[in-house]
Design an enzyme around this catalytic site. Structure first.
Site, PDB file in Angstrom:
ATOM      1  N   SER A 474       0.906  -1.243  -0.069  1.00 28.86           N
ATOM      2  CA  SER A 474       0.020  -0.089  -0.036  1.00 28.86           C
ATOM      3  C   SER A 474       0.926   1.137  -0.051  1.00 28.86           C
ATOM      4  CB  SER A 474      -1.022  -0.099   1.288  1.00 28.86           C
ATOM      5  OG  SER A 474      -2.050   0.865   0.947  1.00 28.86           O
ATOM      6  N   ASP A 561      -8.495  -5.130  -6.046  1.00 27.52           N
ATOM      7  CA  ASP A 561      -8.433  -4.073  -5.208  1.00 27.52           C
ATOM      8  C   ASP A 561      -9.244  -2.751  -5.307  1.00 27.52           C
ATOM      9  OD1 ASP A 561      -6.858  -2.049  -3.565  1.00 27.52           O
ATOM     10  OD2 ASP A 561      -4.987  -2.929  -3.621  1.00 27.52           O
ATOM     11  N   HIS A 593      -6.832  -5.507  -1.990  1.00 32.01           N
ATOM     12  CA  HIS A 593      -5.616  -4.900  -1.242  1.00 32.01           C
ATOM     13  C   HIS A 593      -4.802  -5.687  -0.227  1.00 32.01           C
ATOM     14  CE1 HIS A 593      -4.044  -1.088  -0.922  1.00 32.01           C
ATOM     15  NE2 HIS A 593      -4.072  -1.033   0.556  1.00 32.01           N
TER      16      HIS A 593
END
Length: 646
Positions: A474, A561, A593
């Site tokens: 991320s 995601d 994600h």
């Protein structure tokens, strides 16, 4: 020059499966009435919910039968008649709510809608049959509040929402508060009376306090509203506010860290103890009996410990213990008898594994900030002898690294790589000044903190400056791309997991239910609707400097995601291909994600450790057939990782 770590040759290789496969058990709980134990454990190789009578813990059975995605959290209904969980599809983060009746075994989806994300708005100590939930099935931006009957599944609309980011209810399941972002990027808090939101807020925060100030719940009688509040100070303190007079009383504060979790009295809702986490977590009791129990537990355990679950009578607790160099274990604590009974060990296969201790370190940034950080030295390494290192960057960025067992740290250290995790500016838990120092600093001072940490490790004789990798998910994936694009001379290679490459398109594609909070991104990252903000976002986007990347790069991405779309990885890979720069790109069609399915996680870490072995001359367990057993699609660059090509 890196010296060969000869001691590493004598240390057993910890199998990837032992670190990233399913745990034997996890997330142990006790039912509110104290009659049942529950936990997550594999059933047909997928994590499911198991239940057993407290009196006969060996009489355990799975009560869910998920066959694809693991169930990652569960809870007991307040009346102890059932267990519940939330689950999405393929990582799309449209979480629905499910309930299993303990007596009948029947499982029902309580929110049977498509493209819907459920929120729990309120639960009750006195009304154990119902909860308040938020559902965005009418409009994906806004969560309408419904009263949910947990037994029948009946949903009754309480409030149609077209303006507010969230709500808070009291123990009677009556809405008492609504929250909305204001023009400054802070939050306005409105009283709700008879399901009507007042016109003017009764409390507000400016942007500087928005991430460190929030209401923390009412007492059961509704007379006190607790706040975690940084207004007029730096770290968030715990306050009690009289709901009639508005008078506030300071309950707890910590000079270095925000007040974090609390323990509450089940019958009254009053705070009994609170925690603060600077480098490690410290609990402070207000209630003397709770304090005596915490002190007794502290004397029984080595390492960190905490309370996972409590009965309504508060006579039995489920407690966890992380010894640091042994697997985490759970115990049943009888407070009256002062006894601990073993419940489970999460990963018994690690009992004799050569786990490395984690060290707490403080690193000073170039402009004087203290960066609380965590160091795990390579297995077999010698003090003062520099070796290869991985800078492991946490996501968020509004999150933090913490002390304790970390499977990624352990895998890399076991392979001969020192690991450093840094709470760079913007990390949460250290006061508002630390967060606000990151405003408009993506790719700038936030990145400088990471470079300063590398320079510290080199100066300390820990890291060989020519053998430092950067890795993260991320925001950590963004930091990896930024590290290779903005400071290509610092890092030997990088591993980007679901990281954004283009901040402009990142903000264009945020999920609709984030729209009520979009100002937080515009005010802290850069507003794409202004010329200055758009220029800031482009300057901080690694995509526009992809041609500067000269070191090996591995990218992992989930196709579903909703936060960092696949296009973020596609864009940077396309740019690198256009510039004839080697890149390895792994896509998982059934992930979002991050990688929830262990078979996928194991496959990516297999690729990762072999990729790092090529770059840093570390050791690795061979890839074997774990990639073919997963859903991984090698989109680009299989030739760049040993054992990846068929």
């Amino acid at each position: 020059m890196t010296a060969h770590n000869t001691a590493l040759d004598t240390i057993p290789l910890i199998p990837r499966d032992d670190l990233f496969g399913n745990p034997s058990r996890a997330q142990g709980k006790i039912s509110p009435d104290g009659k049942w134990l529950s936990w997550l454990a594999p059933h047909d190789d997928v994590m499911n919910i198991w239940v057993a009578p407290l009196a006969v813990p060996d009489d355990a059975k799975p009560v869910t039968h998920s066959t694809d995605r693991p169930i990652r959290e569960h809870f007991w209904t307040p009346d102890a008649s059932g267990v519940g969980y939330i689950q999405d599809k393929g990582g799309d983060e449209n979480f629905l709510l499910y309930r299993i009746d303990i007596a009948s075994g029947e499982e029902v989806c309580l929110t049977p809608f498509e493209n819907t994300r459920v929120q729990i708005v309120g639960s009750s100590e006195t009304n154990k049959r119902e909860v308040l939930v938020g559902l965005n099935n009418r409009d994906p931006q806004w969560h309408d509040v419904h009263l949910l009957d947990l037994a029948s599944g009946a949903l009754t609309l309480v409030y149609e929402n077209n303006a507010y980011a969230g709500f808070m209810a009291d123990d009677t399941l009556t809405l008492r508060m609504a929250m909305a972002q204001n023009e400054d990027g802070g939050t306005d808090y409105y009283r709700v009376t008879d399901n009507v939101v007042e016109d003017e807020p009764f409390e507000s925060t400016a942007m500087e306090d928005a991430m460190t100030t929030s209401p923390a719940g009412y007492t059961v009688d509704g007379s006190v509203l607790y706040w975690l509040d940084s207004r007029g100070r730096d770290t968030a303190a715990l306050y009690a506010q009289d709901t009639e007079s508005g008078e506030r009383t300071l309950i707890a504060e910590n000079a270095k860290a925000d007040i974090g979790s609390t323990m509450r009295h089940h019958q009254t809702g009053e705070v009994q103890a609170y925690s603060a986490t600077y480098l490690k977590t410290e609990w402070t009791a207000i209630d003397p009996e709770i304090g005596a129990s915490l002190d007794w537990l502290g004397a029984q355990f080595d390492g960190e410990y905490g309370v996972m679950s409590r009965t309504d009578a508060d006579d039995l607790w489920i407690v966890w213990n992380d010894p640091g160099t042994a697997p985490i274990a759970a115990h049943i604590y009888d407070r009256k008898a002062q006894t601990l009974s073993p419940f489970y060990v999460t990963r018994p296969e690690l009992a004799d594994a050569p786990l490395q201790p984690m060290e707490c370190v403080e690193i000073t940034s170039r402009d004087g900030l203290t960066l609380p950080s965590y160091l795990t030295r390579a297995a077999g390494s010698e003090e003062g002898v520099p070796g290869p290192m991985v800078l492991l960057v946490h996501g968020g960025p509004w999150a933090r690294d913490s002390y304790g067992y970390n499977p990624v740290h352990q895998m890399l250290a076991n392979r001969g790589l020192t690991v450093l995790s840094v709470n760079y500016r913007g990390s949460t838990g250290f006061g508002k000044g630390f967060i606000n120092a990151s405003n408009h600093q993506w790719g700038l001072a936030m990145h400088d903190d990471l470079i300063d940490a590398v320079n510290w490790a080199v100066a300390q004789g820990i890291a060989d400056k020519d053998k430092v990798a950067i890795m993260g998910g991320s925001y950590g994936g963004y930091a990896t791309l930024a590290g290779l694009a903005f400071t290509p001379e610092v890092f030997a290679c990088g591993v980007d997991i679901v990281g954004p490459s283009n901040l402009e398109t990142l903000l264009e594609t945020i999920p609709p239910y984030w729209a009520p909070m979009v100002k937080i991104f515009h005010e802290r990252m850069g507003n794409p609707n202004t010329e200055e903000g758009l220029a800031m976002l482009k300057a901080a986007s690694p995509l526009y400097k992809a041609d500067q990347i000269i070191k090996p790069l591995l990218i992992g991405q989930g196709a579903n995601d909703p936060r960092v779309k696949q296009s973020e990885s596609d864009q940077i890979v396309g740019a690198m291909k256009s510039a004839n720069i080697p890149v390895t790109y792994v896509l998982y069609p059934d992930e979002g994600h991050g990688f929830a399915r262990p078979v996928n996680s194991i496959s990516f870490f297999a690729i990762t450790e072999n990729f790092l072995a090529e770059c840093l001359n570390s050791r690795a367990e061979s890839i074997g057939d774990v990639v073919s057993a997963s859903t991984a699609e090698i989109v680009e660059g299989e030739a760049h990782v040993k054992g990846l090509a068929a």
